[in-house]
Design a protein around this motif. Structure first.
Motif, PDB file in Angstrom:
ATOM      1  N   ALA A 188      -2.628  -1.030  -6.643  1.00 58.52           N
ATOM      2  CA  ALA A 188      -3.575  -1.402  -7.700  1.00 58.52           C
ATOM      3  C   ALA A 188      -3.217  -2.723  -8.375  1.00 58.52           C
ATOM      4  O   ALA A 188      -4.110  -3.472  -8.787  1.00 58.52           O
ATOM      5  N   VAL A 208      -9.972  -7.934  -3.093  1.00 58.53           N
ATOM      6  CA  VAL A 208     -10.048  -6.596  -2.508  1.00 58.53           C
ATOM      7  C   VAL A 208     -11.362  -5.974  -2.954  1.00 58.53           C
ATOM      8  O   VAL A 208     -11.648  -5.896  -4.148  1.00 58.53           O
ATOM      9  N   TYR A 259       0.824  -1.204   0.000  1.00 58.90           N
ATOM     10  CA  TYR A 259       0.000   0.000   0.000  1.00 58.90           C
ATOM     11  C   TYR A 259       0.857   1.252   0.000  1.00 58.90           C
ATOM     12  O   TYR A 259       2.066   1.206   0.202  1.00 58.90           O
ATOM     13  N   PRO A 271      -2.173  -5.823  -4.486  1.00 61.18           N
ATOM     14  CA  PRO A 271      -2.605  -5.305  -3.185  1.00 61.18           C
ATOM     15  C   PRO A 271      -2.371  -6.258  -2.009  1.00 61.18           C
ATOM     16  O   PRO A 271      -1.861  -5.849  -0.977  1.00 61.18           O
ATOM     17  N   PRO A 303     -10.095  -0.654  -1.962  1.00 56.40           N
ATOM     18  CA  PRO A 303      -8.648  -0.436  -1.793  1.00 56.40           C
ATOM     19  C   PRO A 303      -8.293   0.752  -0.902  1.00 56.40           C
ATOM     20  O   PRO A 303      -7.171   0.826  -0.398  1.00 56.40           O
ATOM     21  N   ASN A 304      -9.232   1.665  -0.686  1.00 57.56           N
ATOM     22  CA  ASN A 304      -8.961   2.840   0.150  1.00 57.56           C
ATOM     23  C   ASN A 304      -9.354   2.535   1.594  1.00 57.56           C
ATOM     24  O   ASN A 304     -10.541   2.417   1.904  1.00 57.56           O
ATOM     25  N   HIS A 327     -12.785  -4.195   3.411  1.00 58.80           N
ATOM     26  CA  HIS A 327     -11.728  -3.887   2.451  1.00 58.80           C
ATOM     27  C   HIS A 327     -11.274  -5.139   1.712  1.00 58.80           C
ATOM     28  O   HIS A 327     -10.950  -5.078   0.526  1.00 58.80           O
ATOM     29  N   THR A 377      -3.865   3.192   0.924  1.00 56.21           N
ATOM     30  CA  THR A 377      -4.455   2.807  -0.352  1.00 56.21           C
ATOM     31  C   THR A 377      -3.721   1.569  -0.825  1.00 56.21           C
ATOM     32  O   THR A 377      -2.496   1.609  -1.040  1.00 56.21           O
ATOM     33  N   LEU A 378      -4.470   0.472  -0.959  1.00 57.28           N
ATOM     34  CA  LEU A 378      -3.855  -0.771  -1.412  1.00 57.28           C
ATOM     35  C   LEU A 378      -3.367  -0.620  -2.840  1.00 57.28           C
ATOM     36  O   LEU A 378      -4.020   0.016  -3.667  1.00 57.28           O
TER      37      LEU A 378
END
Length: 164
Positions: free
Chosen positions: A128, A147, A107, A131, A150-151, A159, A125-126
């Motif tokens: 993209a 996921v 992240y 993740p 992701p936030n 999440h 934020t994981l």
């Protein structure tokens, strides 16, 4: 005279306090990642996890969960990676049935000011493209990870979903 002095002193102390001097326990601070567990054979069905131990390399504390389908786990606020060991049957007395799976969260971090009393919080934020990574071994109990959000900015939503 002594009581008057005490009253004046207390008045001064409390009058100099402001709302921001004490962090309210309901103030959102650094959120944990929210994970829900699902039945791999029936992917829309929540499944309770039992006797789950969660720990991380280099940390002495562990988290234990039993008979729940949703857990929250902290991520490192000082690094962009958190590797966690999820051990199925890890909280029972029989060590021979332990099944450890390692998952790694990748992240980015963003620091946000909360207030003078609460300080700052870290939002995540994981990544993209990569993740959450499951380290494969011969006996993974985790079958799949997805996921859903992701936030990681609060703990009001799921999440990550883990299927087993």
């Amino acid at each position: 005279m002594g009581k008057v002095f005490q009253v004046l002193l207390l008045s001064f102390v409390f009058s100099s306090c402001e709302k921001d001097d004490i962090c309210d326990r309901n103030t959102p601070t650094t959120p944990k990642v929210v994970i829900e567990f699902y039945d791999n054979a029936s992917p829309t069905t929540l499944k309770n996890i039992t006797k789950l131990k969660v720990d991380a390399a280099g940390f002495t504390t562990q988290l234990n969960f039993d008979a729940v389908s949703k857990i929250t786990l902290p991520l490192k606020t000082f690094a962009d990676v958190s590797a966690l060991n999820l051990t199925l049957n890890g909280t029972d007395t029989d060590n021979t049935n332990d099944n450890l799976d390692e998952i790694t969260f990748n992240y980015t971090r963003r620091t946000e000011y909360v207030s003078r009393a609460c300080g700052y919080k870290t939002l995540f934020t994981l990544d993209a493209t990569n993740p959450v990574v499951l380290t494969n071994d011969a006996s993974n109990w985790i079958q799949n990870i997805t996921v859903t959000q992701p936030n990681i900015e609060n703990e009001n939503e799921t999440h990550v979903k883990i299927y087993f």
